[in-house]
Design a protein around this motif. Structure first.
Motif, short mmCIF file in Angstrom:
data_model
loop_
_atom_site.label_atom_id
_atom_site.label_comp_id
_atom_site.label_asym_id
_atom_site.label_seq_id
_atom_site.Cartn_x
_atom_site.Cartn_y
_atom_site.Cartn_z
N ASN A 284 16.09 49.73 -34.65
CA ASN A 284 16.13 48.69 -34.66
C ASN A 284 17.66 47.29 -34.42
OD1 ASN A 284 13.52 47.99 -32.59
ND2 ASN A 284 12.44 49.86 -34.66
N ALA A 285 17.97 48.04 -35.54
CA ALA A 285 19.43 48.02 -36.64
C ALA A 285 20.73 47.83 -35.53
CB ALA A 285 20.00 48.12 -37.30
N ARG A 286 21.48 46.14 -35.83
CA ARG A 286 22.29 46.04 -34.13
C ARG A 286 23.64 47.35 -34.85
NH1 ARG A 286 23.50 42.09 -30.65
NH2 ARG A 286 25.90 41.65 -30.19
N PHE A 287 24.40 47.22 -35.95
CA PHE A 287 24.76 48.04 -36.04
C PHE A 287 24.67 48.05 -38.27
CE2 PHE A 287 27.17 44.03 -36.93
CZ PHE A 287 27.41 44.31 -38.61
N ALA A 306 22.84 59.12 -34.35
CA ALA A 306 21.81 59.77 -33.57
C ALA A 306 20.68 58.80 -32.54
CB ALA A 306 21.25 60.43 -34.67
N MET A 307 20.52 57.42 -33.65
CA MET A 307 19.70 56.74 -32.78
C MET A 307 20.23 55.62 -32.31
SD MET A 307 16.43 56.92 -34.47
CE MET A 307 15.27 57.12 -35.28
N GLY A 308 21.40 56.18 -31.71
CA GLY A 308 22.70 55.03 -30.61
C GLY A 308 23.31 53.85 -31.81
N ILE A 309 23.42 53.80 -32.86
CA ILE A 309 23.60 52.29 -33.40
C ILE A 309 24.96 53.57 -33.67
CG2 ILE A 309 23.23 51.10 -35.21
CD1 ILE A 309 21.01 51.41 -32.93
N PRO A 310 25.74 51.86 -33.64
CA PRO A 310 27.24 51.73 -34.09
C PRO A 310 27.32 52.24 -35.39
CG PRO A 310 27.13 49.79 -32.84
CD PRO A 310 25.38 50.86 -32.76
N VAL A 311 28.24 51.51 -35.95
CA VAL A 311 29.05 51.67 -37.49
C VAL A 311 29.84 50.61 -37.76
CG1 VAL A 311 29.38 53.19 -39.67
CG2 VAL A 311 27.31 54.37 -38.13
N LEU A 312 29.49 50.85 -38.65
CA LEU A 312 30.75 49.68 -39.74
C LEU A 312 31.38 50.55 -41.02
CD1 LEU A 312 33.26 47.93 -40.37
CD2 LEU A 312 31.15 45.99 -41.42
N ALA A 313 32.26 51.32 -41.09
CA ALA A 313 32.52 52.12 -41.48
C ALA A 313 33.48 52.02 -42.90
CB ALA A 313 31.96 53.51 -41.82
N HIS A 354 30.85 49.55 -26.33
CA HIS A 354 31.53 51.13 -26.18
C HIS A 354 31.47 51.75 -27.53
CE1 HIS A 354 35.46 52.18 -26.02
NE2 HIS A 354 35.71 52.36 -27.61
N LEU A 355 30.78 51.45 -28.99
CA LEU A 355 30.77 52.00 -29.84
C LEU A 355 29.29 53.00 -29.46
CD1 LEU A 355 31.85 49.84 -32.83
CD2 LEU A 355 33.03 52.21 -32.34
N ALA A 356 28.26 51.68 -29.24
CA ALA A 356 26.94 52.89 -28.80
C ALA A 356 27.07 54.03 -28.05
CB ALA A 356 25.90 51.51 -28.73
N ALA A 357 28.13 53.53 -27.29
CA ALA A 357 28.12 55.11 -25.79
C ALA A 357 28.30 55.73 -26.66
CB ALA A 357 28.85 54.44 -25.13
N ARG A 358 29.13 55.87 -28.17
CA ARG A 358 29.85 57.03 -27.67
C ARG A 358 29.29 57.53 -29.58
NH1 ARG A 358 33.52 54.68 -25.81
NH2 ARG A 358 35.72 55.50 -24.97
#
Length: 390
Positions: A284-287, A306-313, A354-358
């Motif tokens: 349920n996170a936005r990122f 794996a949950m389709g959630i993008p990351v700021l790292a 864009h990030l979620a799609a990957r």
């Protein structure tokens, strides 16, 4: 999802001794690594003898083909003595084909006839010493070098760590191999209803950025909180910051810092969460935001992906390698850069999609079956190497 190459073991039933010290006193990312690797080694037909200095912090799974030897050596000093004095005696009497130290250490006096492999997850003690407890730093400083030089093979969980090990221990460079961690799908008891109850109990009532990890200096939480505080009032009103993780050390004043920054209304501290609740938080996170100063691997990155959630790292250590093209990368010591990146992910729907799609494709690169098959090849190689010179 990429296919997993089948591997038929040259030694169909190895007896593998494993130092399970990382299963006590708390369950962390390395503990998960130990359990998942053991589970998949057993599933591939091998026998595990798991040695623990004391009772683990949680009930261990009962797998056929697994023997668990639990000592009575509680406390850091006694566990250290157990690892160097008691463990090698136990291993010598168990008819092992190979001994595996899954986290940085091998017994100094392990029977010379037993092939041995050590896994190195990171070199925090060298590269980020100020973020460690003194006793942990001292243990790493004293015991990692003889483990690396004494091992028949050295395994690292990322290419970044492999390169760091080769630089730190050049005489061992030729025996370093990379076997990346796999992905554990966190299903637990997660349902929409159970997460709704969890969210209500923690006042998670709007979109949120998620941090997952033990609350300790290496995770860079003070800079994350400062960066979040620099977001506009409007953005903070629409995007909570949820921090999920057990208390580590030297961050006892985290709530004080949150108060000083004036962001109490939009920060949620959940404490340690179960796998089911963690799955719900990811889903349920936005990122995910992971601004660590240093990571040997960074499991939350692929768990979120794996949950389709993008990351700021962070753009340091292993994180770019693990995050692939499913993350926005920043300098973890640049507070303004963190603020800017969070603002972009909070407001730029095109970037988020864009990030979620990957994300799922990136997570699919990491598979425990493949990791275990690669580890089996290494065990077979060291056994064959030892037999050649007997």
């Amino acid at each position: 999802m990429g296919s997993v190459v089948q591997h038929f073991s040259r030694i169909p039933n190895m007896k593998i001794g494993v130092n399970g010290r990382n299963l006590v006193p708390s369950f962390t990312g390395i503990g998960r690594y130990v359990l998942e690797m053991c589970r998949h080694l057993v599933a591939k037909g091998h026998e595990i003898v798991l040695y623990l200095p004391e009772k683990p912090s949680f009930p261990l799974p009962e797998w056929p083909g697994t023997t668990v030897r639990i000592g009575n050596h509680a406390g850091a000093i006694r566990r250290l003595i157990w690892g160097q004095m008691v463990l090698p005696q136990l291993a010598a009497g168990d008819g092992l084909d190979v001994f595996w130290g899954p986290a940085h250490r091998l017994p100094l006096y392990l029977n010379q006839r037993i092939p041995r492999v050590v896994t190195i997850h990171d070199l925090v003690w060298m590269d980020a010493a100020s973020t460690m407890r003194f006793q942990t730093w001292l243990g790493e400083r004293i015991l990692m070098k003889p483990a690396v030089y004494g091992a028949d093979k050295v395994v690292t969980v990322s290419s970044a760590t492999a390169e760091a090990v080769k630089i730190a221990f050049p005489a061992a460079a030729e025996k370093v191999s990379v076997v990346r961690s796999g992905l554990t799908l966190l299903s637990g008891n997660f349902t929409k209803e159970s997460f709704a109850a969890f969210a209500q109990s923690h006042r998670i009532d709007r979109p949120y950025a998620l941090f997952v990890g033990t609350l300790e200096p290496r995770k860079n939480l003070p800079r994350l909180l400062e960066a979040y505080s620099r977001l506009s009032v409007k953005v903070r009103g629409e995007l909570l910051l949820v921090i999920a993780g057990g208390q580590g050390w030297r961050l006892a004043n985290l709530t004080t810092l949150i108060s000083q920054l004036g962001i109490e209304a939009s920060v949620r501290l959940t404490g340690y969460v179960t796998d089911g609740d963690l799955a719900g938080l990811y889903a349920n996170a936005r990122f995910l935001v992971m601004p660590s100063l240093y990571e040997g691997f960074g499991l939350p990155i692929i768990e979120a992906n794996a949950m389709g959630i993008p990351v700021l790292a962070s753009n340091t250590s292993s994180m770019p390698e693990v995050a692939g093209d499913a993350a926005l990368l920043v300098d973890p010591q640049d507070v303004d850069a963190l603020t800017c990146a969070m603002c972009r992910l909070a407001s730029d729907e095109h970037l988020l999609r864009h990030l979620a799609a990957r994300s799922r494709l990136n997570a699919a690169r990491f598979d425990w079956h493949k990791s275990a098959a690669e580890m089996i090849r290494i065990f077979e190689d060291v056994i064959a190497m030892r037999n050649k010179y007997r």
